[in-house]
Design an enzyme around this catalytic site. Structure first.
Site, PDB file in Angstrom:
ATOM      1  N   GLY A 491       0.831  -1.204   0.000  1.00  0.00           N
ATOM      2  CA  GLY A 491       0.000   0.000   0.000  1.00  0.00           C
ATOM      3  C   GLY A 491       0.856   1.241   0.000  1.00  0.00           C
ATOM      4  N   LYS A 495       4.948  -2.417   2.386  1.00  0.00           N
ATOM      5  CA  LYS A 495       4.521  -3.799   2.192  1.00  0.00           C
ATOM      6  C   LYS A 495       3.930  -4.377   3.470  1.00  0.00           C
ATOM      7  CE  LYS A 495       7.437  -5.339  -1.646  1.00  0.00           C
ATOM      8  NZ  LYS A 495       8.411  -6.347  -2.115  1.00  0.00           N
ATOM      9  N   VAL A 496       3.052  -5.370   3.272  1.00  0.00           N
ATOM     10  CA  VAL A 496       2.436  -6.087   4.389  1.00  0.00           C
ATOM     11  C   VAL A 496       2.857  -7.550   4.288  1.00  0.00           C
ATOM     12  CG1 VAL A 496       0.302  -6.686   5.564  1.00  0.00           C
ATOM     13  CG2 VAL A 496       0.480  -4.505   4.346  1.00  0.00           C
ATOM     14  N   LYS A 510       3.040  -4.599   8.827  1.00  0.00           N
ATOM     15  CA  LYS A 510       3.127  -3.532   7.827  1.00  0.00           C
ATOM     16  C   LYS A 510       4.433  -2.770   8.047  1.00  0.00           C
ATOM     17  CE  LYS A 510      -0.545  -0.972   7.023  1.00  0.00           C
ATOM     18  NZ  LYS A 510      -1.546   0.131   7.156  1.00  0.00           N
ATOM     19  N   ASP A 606     -10.416   7.723   5.256  1.00  0.00           N
ATOM     20  CA  ASP A 606      -9.964   6.914   4.122  1.00  0.00           C
ATOM     21  C   ASP A 606     -10.780   5.633   4.041  1.00  0.00           C
ATOM     22  OD1 ASP A 606      -8.478   6.391   1.869  1.00  0.00           O
ATOM     23  OD2 ASP A 606      -6.765   5.561   2.938  1.00  0.00           O
TER      24      ASP A 606
END
Length: 829
Positions: A491, A495-496, A510, A606
């Protein structure tokens, strides 16, 4: 000899001034340099002096002049100067705005392959190019306001690379060219401070006319035709009446734009079908993350009399000017040249600026619209950059500046020392008070919980509890040192990874990307928000790590990923309508909890399908609180803040007014509802124009009462009409243009529960009763915070981490449906 050389240089530089006299504007400064050449070159009546004559302006560690590109059709692109080290051009100039034009045309010279050159260009105040590479001919044009008596341009090669330049222009700009405060596109208010903004020309377009070369522009600008930017070329026609242009005193001049621009236009081709309703649209690709200055050029060369042209102007689908009547702006002058300036920030969220003109819905007797010209200029960001990259200017190395700084430092050094000592004392006292008052001030933390750290990111003491901190070694062990095979997503933050802690707990890790535009502020907000929340429909924060300048967040692992992945694009099994309703209900509960907290409400900011996660039972949990904002005070209606969010979900009222309320989340949730129903992206540029934006497309069919025509094909024939009707009505209310007309999340939750009940069983009474709109709900159900407390216990205080209350709803998992069934059946009361 040196004096003769310099005198000759002054004579050469005076020639363009004589040429400009015939056009009316004489630039105070007019430096034109043919880099790498030993001879002067005349291009469109302008003389570019040789590099030999310009050597007085340059400080460079190496003298490499390249000349081999004889295939170029312009003399200034046949030679180049190569910089193997940091090099500076310094010009004596009058204060005020100047054009800076950098000409590049790569070719190979000896061992220097210019297409592989990588470098940065900066002035003393702004970064113009960062880590710049060029593969074909290009001219970069900038407009800088110089506040001193000199202008310095620095060329800095990246690493072991080199820089090059074919030609350079530094030319004065009329003071009146960029003045005043332009309006914000699509929102009230004006942008203040344009005069000190650095600008980069991204597009300069002559609508409906040919390419305009520097010889036909008093400021030596280039205007490109608009054909390559038109979305639908068959909807327009070109008009040319150059002799009709009238420059009205006090308005646009030939310096604003040449007669060739104002004397041509692109007009709606509505003659064949005057009743047709369409817009003429141009699309322009831009760099995201910047604001842009837009200048529209108008001249009514299509009307035969005054007040016969009314039309609308749009930027990114937002109304900028409605019912524009050019003659009313120009003292009732037909064919008068006129310019309108705007600033748009929509490009911060996308890589495109869309400009449209359309017929007026009020004045329908003259169904046409025109545009003569358009300029789009990038504005420097808060870091004084016009190009984002790794380059950071080291500042001027001027000996004078160093000496002045040394004198100032010696003069006030003792005073600064006293101020610093006093500051330490104040901070020491304040720190003691903050600790006593259990403050949430953000301070550095060390791994042992103390308040000093040499390698940790600046963070807060979270509720005076360091139990959230997870050692980096534990995070690496959980993720097998961030094994790429464990990456499950990426995202804006980074990275996750999927991981597993010592105790067997599955986690999602994350890890921030150093190049991400999201940084410490989002990291801090996420921790601060999630450390306060305990709710079954909000993702739980397990911990964080900030060792070695890392920013890592560790969450509970959600087995079924994002809601978005279950709707489209992943090949997963389609969700049933009941499952989709339950997911919407769970998400609404989480947002309702945020909005109705015991203290200040929290606005997520969001809300989107990618931020709604599903556990192994497909229970929804709202995630990603990096952009969240604490709501307004009791006596306030909104929070004024910079616009942030995701394109396609963004509340248009929030974008226009930069005023954030809980209703902004409601709008975004309404978009998610239609995304759930239709199973398609909220913005899909591959579709036809009217279908690109899901919210607009769905609202069109909802208002027709034919929403069933656009639902997910896998749901057709499986949704009860009254359930779909109630769902569509709720979504429509969420997408109201103004926040005051939107329901609260409590209202949305109630109606979603109603839609679920309608899907599962027909309620007592006439099913047509389900057509009532949100605004027609009984007062008892309009707001969970003001209803009968005997009914509202499971919603009004839902989920706050309180031992007495959590047993009622959050921990016990009591279904809202059970309570709801008592609300909608008369015998349940």
């Amino acid at each position: 000899m040196g004096g003769e050389k310099f005198g000759f240089l002054i004579w050469i530089l005076s020639i363009p001034c004589l040429i400009f006299l015939c056009y009316g504007y004489v630039p105070v400064d007019n430096y034109l340099i043919n880099c790498g050449s030993s001879t002067n070159v005349t291009v469109t009546s302008r003389v570019f002096i040789s590099d030999n004559l310009a050597s007085n302006f340059l400080t460079s560690p190496n003298e490499i002049l390249a000349a081999s590109n004889r295939n170029s059709n312009s003399d200034i692109y046949q030679t180049a100067r190569i910089f193997t080290g940091i090099s500076k051009y310094r010009f004596s100039v009058a204060r005020g705005r100047h054009w800076i034009r950098l000409h590049f045309n790569p070719f190979q010279y000896q061992n220097f392959q210019m297409v592989s050159a990588k470098f940065s260009v900066s002035s003393e105040t702004h970064v113009l190019l960062s880590d710049f590479t060029v593969s074909s001919r290009v001219m970069k044009e900038y407009s800088l306001n110089v506040a001193t008596d000199h202008l310095e341009l620095t060329f800095t090669p990246s690493g072991d690379s080199f820089a090059f330049l074919n030609a350079l222009e530094v030319v004065s700009v009329p003071d009146t060219l960029f003045s005043g405060d332009p309006s914000f596109a699509g929102s009230p208010g004006k942008f203040q401070g344009l005069s000190w903004q650095a600008l980069e020309t991204v597009y300069r377009v002559n609508m409906g006319g040919p390419r305009v070369t520097p010889s036909n522009d008093t400021l030596s600008r280039i205007w490109e035709p608009d054909s390559e930017f038109l979305v639908e070329k068959n909807l327009v026609k070109s008009v040319s009446k150059i002799a009709s242009v009238d420059y009205v005193p006090g308005f646009a001049t030939e310096e604003t734009a040449p007669r060739t621009v104002y004397g041509t236009c692109t007009e709606m081709n509505s003659a064949d079908n005057p009743s047709s309703n369409f817009n003429v649209t141009w699309d322009f690709d831009v760099d995201p993350g910047f604001q842009y200055f837009l200048r529209f050029h108008f001249c009514d060369i299509v009307s035969k009399a005054l007040n016969q042209l009314y039309f609308n102007l749009y930027v990114d689908s937002m109304d900028v000017v409605e019912n524009l009547d050019l003659s009313s702006y120009l003292s009732n002058t037909l064919s008068g040249a006129y310019a309108m300036d705007f600033v748009t920030g929509s490009a911060k969220l996308t890589k495109r600026i869309r400009v449209s003109i359309g017929r007026s819905s009020v004045h329908t007797d003259y169904p046409t619209a025109i545009l003569n010209g358009l300029e789009i200029m990038k504005m420097n960001n808060s870091k004084s950059q016009l190009s984002i990259g790794t380059f950071l200017p080291s500042g001027s190395s001027s000996t004078t500046k160093k000496n002045v700084g040394m004198i100032i430092g010696l003069t006030i050094g003792s005073l600064l020392a006293l101020v610093v000592l006093g500051g330490f004392f104040v901070l020491y006292k304040k720190r003691g008070r903050d600790q006593d008052g259990n403050s949430k001030t953000w301070i550095p933390l060390s791994s042992n919980g103390t308040t000093s750290s040499s390698n940790g990111t600046t963070l807060a003491s979270i509720a005076s509890n360091s139990s959230y901190r997870i050692p980096l070694v534990a995070v690496k062990e959980a993720t097998n040192s961030f094994d790429e095979n464990r990456a499950i997503g990426v995202g804006g933050f980074g990275k996750v990874y999927k991981g597993e802690l010592h105790d067997g707990t599955k986690v999602a890790v994350k890890r921030a990307n150093p190049k991400s535009q999201q940084g410490l502020a989002e990291f801090r907000t996420e921790i601060e928000m999630l450390s306060q929340f305990r709710h079954r429909h909000l993702v739980s924060l397990i911990g964080y790590c900030d060792e070695n300048n890392e920013m890592i967040l560790v969450y509970e692992y959600m087995e079924n990923g994002t809601l978005k992945s279950h709707l489209y694009g992943s090949g997963l099994l389609s969700l049933s309508w009941k499952q989709r309703l339950e997911i919407c209900i769970g998400s609404a509960r989480g947002l309702h909890y945020l909005h109705t907290g015991d203290a200040k409400p929290v606005i997520h900011r969001d809300v989107k399908s990618a931020n709604i996660l599903l556990d192994e039972n497909l229970m929804a949990k709202v995630a990603d609180f990096g952009l969240s904002k604490t709501g307004p005070e009791i006596d306030q209606t909104h929070v004024s803040t910079a616009v942030k969010g995701s394109f396609g979900y963004l509340d248009p009222e929030y974008f226009r007014r930069q005023q954030l309320t809980e209703k902004s989340d409601v709008y975004s949730f309404g978009v998610v509802m239609f995304e759930v129903l239709c199973a398609r992206p909220v913005i899909d540029p591959t579709l036809t124009r009217e279908m690109v934006n899901l919210a607009e497309w769905a609202m069109k069919w909802q208002k027709k009462g034919q929403l069933e025509h656009i639902i997910d094909p896998s749901l057709r024939g499986k949704i009860r009409p009254d359930s779909l009707r109630k769902f569509g009505e709720t979504g429509e209310k969420c997408l109201a243009d103004y926040g005051v007309d939107r329901p609260s999340m409590g209202d949305v939750l109630w109606n979603l529960e109603y839609a679920l009940q309608l899907q599962e069983a027909v309620v007592d009474g006439d099913p047509e009763d389900s057509t009532n709109m949100i605004g027609e709900l009984p007062l008892r159900f309009n707001d969970y915070n003001h209803g009968d407390t005997s009914v509202n216990f499971s919603v009004a205080k839902e989920g706050r981490f309180d031992e007495e209350e959590s047993s009622v709803d959050d921990s016990s998992g009591v279904s809202m449906s059970k309570v709801f069934s008592q609300l909608i059946k008369s015998e349940g009361r």
